[in-house]
Motif scaffolding. Sequence first.
Motif, PDB file in Angstrom:
ATOM      1  N   ARG A  37      12.574   1.957   0.427  1.00 57.59           N
ATOM      2  CA  ARG A  37      11.183   2.412   0.322  1.00 57.59           C
ATOM      3  C   ARG A  37      11.095   3.765   1.012  1.00 57.59           C
ATOM      4  O   ARG A  37      11.515   3.898   2.161  1.00 57.59           O
ATOM      5  N   LYS A  95       5.813   5.121  -7.797  1.00 57.37           N
ATOM      6  CA  LYS A  95       4.981   6.056  -7.035  1.00 57.37           C
ATOM      7  C   LYS A  95       3.643   5.422  -6.639  1.00 57.37           C
ATOM      8  O   LYS A  95       2.951   4.863  -7.485  1.00 57.37           O
ATOM      9  N   ASP A  96       3.296   5.587  -5.362  1.00 59.72           N
ATOM     10  CA  ASP A  96       1.952   5.259  -4.882  1.00 59.72           C
ATOM     11  C   ASP A  96       1.428   3.926  -5.392  1.00 59.72           C
ATOM     12  O   ASP A  96       0.358   3.858  -6.011  1.00 59.72           O
ATOM     13  N   ARG A 150       4.077   3.921 -12.200  1.00 62.36           N
ATOM     14  CA  ARG A 150       2.785   3.790 -11.522  1.00 62.36           C
ATOM     15  C   ARG A 150       1.990   2.630 -12.110  1.00 62.36           C
ATOM     16  O   ARG A 150       2.217   2.241 -13.244  1.00 62.36           O
ATOM     17  N   LYS A 187       8.083   5.522   1.188  1.00 61.30           N
ATOM     18  CA  LYS A 187       6.767   5.561   1.831  1.00 61.30           C
ATOM     19  C   LYS A 187       6.078   4.240   1.590  1.00 61.30           C
ATOM     20  O   LYS A 187       6.411   3.515   0.666  1.00 61.30           O
ATOM     21  N   GLY A 188       5.041   3.983   2.387  1.00 57.69           N
ATOM     22  CA  GLY A 188       4.200   2.842   2.090  1.00 57.69           C
ATOM     23  C   GLY A 188       4.546   1.608   2.899  1.00 57.69           C
ATOM     24  O   GLY A 188       5.543   1.573   3.623  1.00 57.69           O
ATOM     25  N   THR A 189       3.658   0.593   2.770  1.00 58.42           N
ATOM     26  CA  THR A 189       3.830  -0.619   3.568  1.00 58.42           C
ATOM     27  C   THR A 189       3.785  -1.872   2.704  1.00 58.42           C
ATOM     28  O   THR A 189       3.136  -1.902   1.664  1.00 58.42           O
ATOM     29  N   GLU A 193       0.823  -1.223   0.000  1.00 62.17           N
ATOM     30  CA  GLU A 193       0.000   0.000   0.000  1.00 62.17           C
ATOM     31  C   GLU A 193       0.850   1.264   0.000  1.00 62.17           C
ATOM     32  O   GLU A 193       1.768   1.393   0.822  1.00 62.17           O
ATOM     33  N   GLY A 194       0.520   2.146  -0.937  1.00 64.09           N
ATOM     34  CA  GLY A 194       1.163   3.466  -0.971  1.00 64.09           C
ATOM     35  C   GLY A 194       2.671   3.414  -1.159  1.00 64.09           C
ATOM     36  O   GLY A 194       3.385   4.330  -0.758  1.00 64.09           O
ATOM     37  N   LEU A 195       3.138   2.345  -1.758  1.00 63.65           N
ATOM     38  CA  LEU A 195       4.595   2.167  -1.868  1.00 63.65           C
ATOM     39  C   LEU A 195       5.218   3.167  -2.827  1.00 63.65           C
ATOM     40  O   LEU A 195       4.806   3.299  -3.977  1.00 63.65           O
ATOM     41  N   THR A 196       6.187   3.892  -2.312  1.00 59.66           N
ATOM     42  CA  THR A 196       6.896   4.870  -3.125  1.00 59.66           C
ATOM     43  C   THR A 196       8.388   4.689  -2.897  1.00 59.66           C
ATOM     44  O   THR A 196       8.827   4.544  -1.765  1.00 59.66           O
ATOM     45  N   ASP A 226      -0.324   0.459  -5.062  1.00 60.77           N
ATOM     46  CA  ASP A 226      -1.197  -0.399  -4.258  1.00 60.77           C
ATOM     47  C   ASP A 226      -1.452  -1.672  -5.041  1.00 60.77           C
ATOM     48  O   ASP A 226      -1.919  -1.599  -6.186  1.00 60.77           O
TER      49      ASP A 226
END
Length: 498
Positions: free
Chosen positions: A306, A271-272, A474, A308-310, A263-266, A274
């Motif tokens: 990473r 970018k972003d 993306r 951002k994101g999980t 999720e939201g991996l950047t 999911d």
Amino acid sequence: MEQKPYIQLNHIHKTFPGVYALRDVSLSVYPGEVHGLVGENGAGKSTLIKVMAGYHTANQGEYLIEGKPAQIHSPNDAIRSGIAVVYQELNVVDSLSVAENIYFGRLPRTAAGTVRWKKLYEDTRTILERLGLSIDPKRKVGYLSIAQKQLVEIARSISMNPRVIIMDEPTSALAPTEIEIILHIVKKLKEQKVGILYISHKLDEVLEICDRITVLRDGEFIQCLEDSQSTEDRLINLMVGRKLDEMFRRSNCAEEEIALKVEGLTSEKVKDIDFYVKRGEIVGFSGLMGAGRTELAKAVYGEDPRLKGTVEIYGKPVGKNSKEKSVKMGMGFIPEDRKDEGIFPNLGIKKNTTISSMEGCSVKGVIKGAREREITDRMIEELRIKTPDREQLIVNLSGGNQQKVLIARWLAKKNLKVLIVDEPTRGIDVGAKAEIYGLLDSLARSGLAVVVMSSEMQEILGVCDRIYVMRGGRIVGEYTAEEATQEKLLSSAIQART
Ligand SMILES: Nc1ncnc2c1ncn2[C@@H]1O[C@H](COP(=O)(O)OP(=O)(O)OP(=O)(O)O)[C@@H](O)[C@H]1O
Ligand SMILES: [Mg+2]
């Protein structure tokens, strides 16, 4: 083709300990001819060209150049006789410039021995122009893409002004647009009356550019087809010597439970993002070259940082951004550049296969040899690894078979929950492709969640239950296997951003 062949090999035999690599093989290359050489992994293609190039000496047979017995006992002899080779593995030096790589060992020098840099760059520019390439001669090769490195290798062989150029899988790591450049160069060389021996597993390419195609199987000469006789089906039939199993069929065994959730991996490159993969599901990532598939795989696996994101495996976050942590939690990653990840050249197939799955094989420090042997033998059989035995050194295997061992290493691991594979069939022959698909499918059936990154649309459409399309780092589309078609994937991949 009334004129004489430039190279003629007659009844060549070549053995290695325990392996009959070439048995009575004949082949000729005419000036201005593009001659294709095809066959399954381990069929003897690279061995044959190493004989031509003076790396190996045949045990038996005749080698003629312009009708006269050739005196080729070393690679230098071959170069002097006008034979240049672009090998299956890249051989460029990253820390040197393009020009220095092209003229490596042959730099122009003054009488006093200093390098004539101006001449070097001019000569390089001339060669690059001859190939229609715009690469800066002074640029360090380390900064170039794989495709450009490949082009530098081709430029190097052309700078020797050869009469014949042998290319061993020059396009296996390239995207369609880059392949076009190589094919264009081949056509140009042909116009310049250079003979070309072209080895590739991409049969459509071979059919497009070759005037004749020689097929090898198990080290034997099977047939030399004229252009007008060759079709893809015919080639496959001759190469494989058996009917290919029915087209591979997915078993569609995805369960409800979500195995991998991102999720939201950047990262720096993506970018972003999911996406999710269910237990037993095979999910594909399609897209053009540079769309970000490999970068996504690396960020999920923890090889690239990473930002951002999980990333979660069965609901548990892979908190730390490290490969070790990912592996510990049951994630596996088979990278596209499998050579880099490392074969252990001085070890045999068995050790190379089981080296990272030892935990499962040892009891109180005693390695269970029997288990290792069993796993290795199973892999040799399932992946059709061509070798006299499981102790053979991996460096002695053909290129494609080395690839299979690296895939086997991951498949042999225990406790895998999620497996990410980048370009699973690069360098792998048509027959063995189906085996690899079958294997991924059976892994899914046993409950693994599988992610496949691939530039081959047919591959994605054939193996995956669900497909994401990437563009510019993306995710821009998602299709189930039922909805997906080549047109849809392609149009999502190239659509202008709205
Ligand atoms: N130095 C070596 N020692 C022992 N066996 C070898 C050696 N080099 C090649 N072989 C064996 O000879 C056979 C032919 O290998 P070769 O590399 O010519 O195959 P190939 O057609 O180029 O396959 P690929 O498509 O996988 O590159 C294989 O069984 C390989 O294991
Ligand atoms: Mg080879």
